[in-house]
Structure formats: C-alpha cells, structure tokens
Write a protein that holds these residues in place. Sequence first.
Motif, PDB file in Angstrom:
ATOM      1  N   GLU A   1     136.096  64.496 123.145  1.00  0.00           N
ATOM      2  CA  GLU A   1     136.601  63.859 121.977  1.00  0.00           C
ATOM      3  C   GLU A   1     136.521  64.689 120.679  1.00  0.00           C
ATOM      4  O   GLU A   1     135.411  65.528 120.619  1.00  0.00           O
ATOM      5  CB  GLU A   1     136.093  62.506 121.736  1.00  0.00           C
ATOM      6  N   LEU A   2     137.285  64.295 119.928  1.00  0.00           N
ATOM      7  CA  LEU A   2     137.118  65.065 118.518  1.00  0.00           C
ATOM      8  C   LEU A   2     136.238  64.331 117.464  1.00  0.00           C
ATOM      9  O   LEU A   2     136.344  63.091 117.190  1.00  0.00           O
ATOM     10  CB  LEU A   2     138.497  65.132 117.876  1.00  0.00           C
ATOM     11  N   CYS A   3     135.016  64.993 117.267  1.00  0.00           N
ATOM     12  CA  CYS A   3     134.082  64.252 116.459  1.00  0.00           C
ATOM     13  C   CYS A   3     133.745  64.781 115.187  1.00  0.00           C
ATOM     14  O   CYS A   3     133.794  65.907 115.206  1.00  0.00           O
ATOM     15  CB  CYS A   3     132.583  64.075 117.450  1.00  0.00           C
TER      16      CYS A   3
ATOM     17  N   HIS B   1     121.969  67.585 122.542  1.00  0.00           N
ATOM     18  CA  HIS B   1     122.301  68.602 121.444  1.00  0.00           C
ATOM     19  C   HIS B   1     123.708  69.040 121.943  1.00  0.00           C
ATOM     20  O   HIS B   1     123.949  69.625 122.986  1.00  0.00           O
ATOM     21  CB  HIS B   1     121.747  70.003 121.014  1.00  0.00           C
ATOM     22  N   ALA B   2     124.832  68.979 121.053  1.00  0.00           N
ATOM     23  CA  ALA B   2     126.411  69.098 121.624  1.00  0.00           C
ATOM     24  C   ALA B   2     126.773  70.533 121.249  1.00  0.00           C
ATOM     25  O   ALA B   2     126.218  71.197 120.305  1.00  0.00           O
ATOM     26  CB  ALA B   2     127.064  68.027 120.722  1.00  0.00           C
ATOM     27  N   THR B   3     127.495  70.892 122.173  1.00  0.00           N
ATOM     28  CA  THR B   3     128.229  72.435 121.939  1.00  0.00           C
ATOM     29  C   THR B   3     129.926  72.018 121.813  1.00  0.00           C
ATOM     30  O   THR B   3     130.272  70.925 122.430  1.00  0.00           O
ATOM     31  CB  THR B   3     127.911  73.188 123.344  1.00  0.00           C
ATOM     32  N   TYR B   4     130.308  72.581 120.629  1.00  0.00           N
ATOM     33  CA  TYR B   4     131.585  71.952 120.250  1.00  0.00           C
ATOM     34  C   TYR B   4     132.563  73.288 120.412  1.00  0.00           C
ATOM     35  O   TYR B   4     132.020  74.490 120.397  1.00  0.00           O
ATOM     36  CB  TYR B   4     131.699  71.685 118.597  1.00  0.00           C
ATOM     37  N   GLU B   5     133.866  72.836 120.488  1.00  0.00           N
ATOM     38  CA  GLU B   5     135.081  73.785 120.503  1.00  0.00           C
ATOM     39  C   GLU B   5     134.936  74.688 119.141  1.00  0.00           C
ATOM     40  O   GLU B   5     134.557  74.025 117.990  1.00  0.00           O
ATOM     41  CB  GLU B   5     136.235  73.079 121.026  1.00  0.00           C
TER      42      GLU B   5
END
Length: 207
Positions: A131-133, A165-169
Amino acid sequence: MKKFARTPRPEWSNWDAIEEAEELLPGIWSVSTASHGGLILSGERQEAMPEALRIEGASYEEDVNWSHVVLAFESEFREHSKLPGAQIALARDCVRCWHPDAFTTFTGEKVTEEGSYTLKRRRAYQSCIGELCVTAAWGSWADWVPEGKTGVVGSVIRSVDHLGHATYESACQYALVDAKAYEARTDPVSFASLNAELIECPPGMAR
C-alpha cells in the motif's frame, strides 16, 4: 557461575568521550558521555553473551540495548551488583517489549502483542505491505498546502523487518488530505484511509 575478570576503565565509547564510568560487574562498565551512554563489555563478557542477546561491537546503548546485558547476567546482577531490583525487572520488560524475538529465543517465554510494542508495530506495517503510505507531512505553513489541509508524501511499503521498520519503494507520491483526519491517524497510515487527493510534486520538493 563463571568468574569474570575485572577490566580497566574504558578509554573510548561509541557515543562520545567518556565522562563518567562505573564497573557494575567484572567486565561490565556503565559509561556516560555528554550526549549518550550505555554499557560496554569486555571481550570475555561479550563472548559469554547469549547469541540471542548479543549485539555486535560490545556496546549496549542506554535506551534499550542495555537491557540485553542485564537479562543475560540477571542472577549475577541480583547477587553481586548495586543495580536496584526494579531496574533488573525493567530490563526483562524492556527486552520483551522492544526485542520480543530475542526475548523468546533466550527465555523460551512467548510474547504477545499486548506485551510488545514491536509486535504491534510489525503487524500493523505488515498489513500495509503493497500500500501507498505516508512517510512525511507538512502543515498549511507550507506554501503549497491550503488551509484545512495537510500535505503528505508517501511510498509503497515493500517489506517490514523483525523490529517493525518498513522498507519503501523508491518512487514517491504527493497528496493533500484533510488536516483533522491526519491528526487523528494511527501509524502506518495509507493514502486510501485518508481519501488522499493526489497532486503533482510541489516545486522544490524531491520527486
């Protein structure tokens, strides 16, 4: 119980020049600096740290990682150190809350989401993978954000590590959302949950 050798006062720390130091147990030094502090272990102590609790470098900062050392040598701290019993108990709670996987591996005790902020955060972010966050926000003080709105930028969550901890595009998207809705958010917050109005990248902002 293994006997550990006393060691000289550390001459350096990862955090800054050492201002105060106290050997809590042989080979375990509590140090403070102008900016931070924590526990520094001797080579012998670091080698004796259980694998689940060991942190590379033998420096265990004072916010969370110090608790790994106290939990690892809990009985020794209770018998031979001046550390208050409440602080020793706090160490168990600290590892359980922030490093639940390490806690379970070391103690064999299962940790629930109610007992761990990290587990709650990890589940929340895992549910938003793909999802776009939102990753950052600006109020109406920014010249591209109208009154009553909050400007946001976000990216798609690609993965989440064991600490939540998130990794994002790499690609990012800007949007405007209702300011009150944004104030009432709980992280992570998706563009969809805010009914975000997508906009072009504002002048001067990173694409």
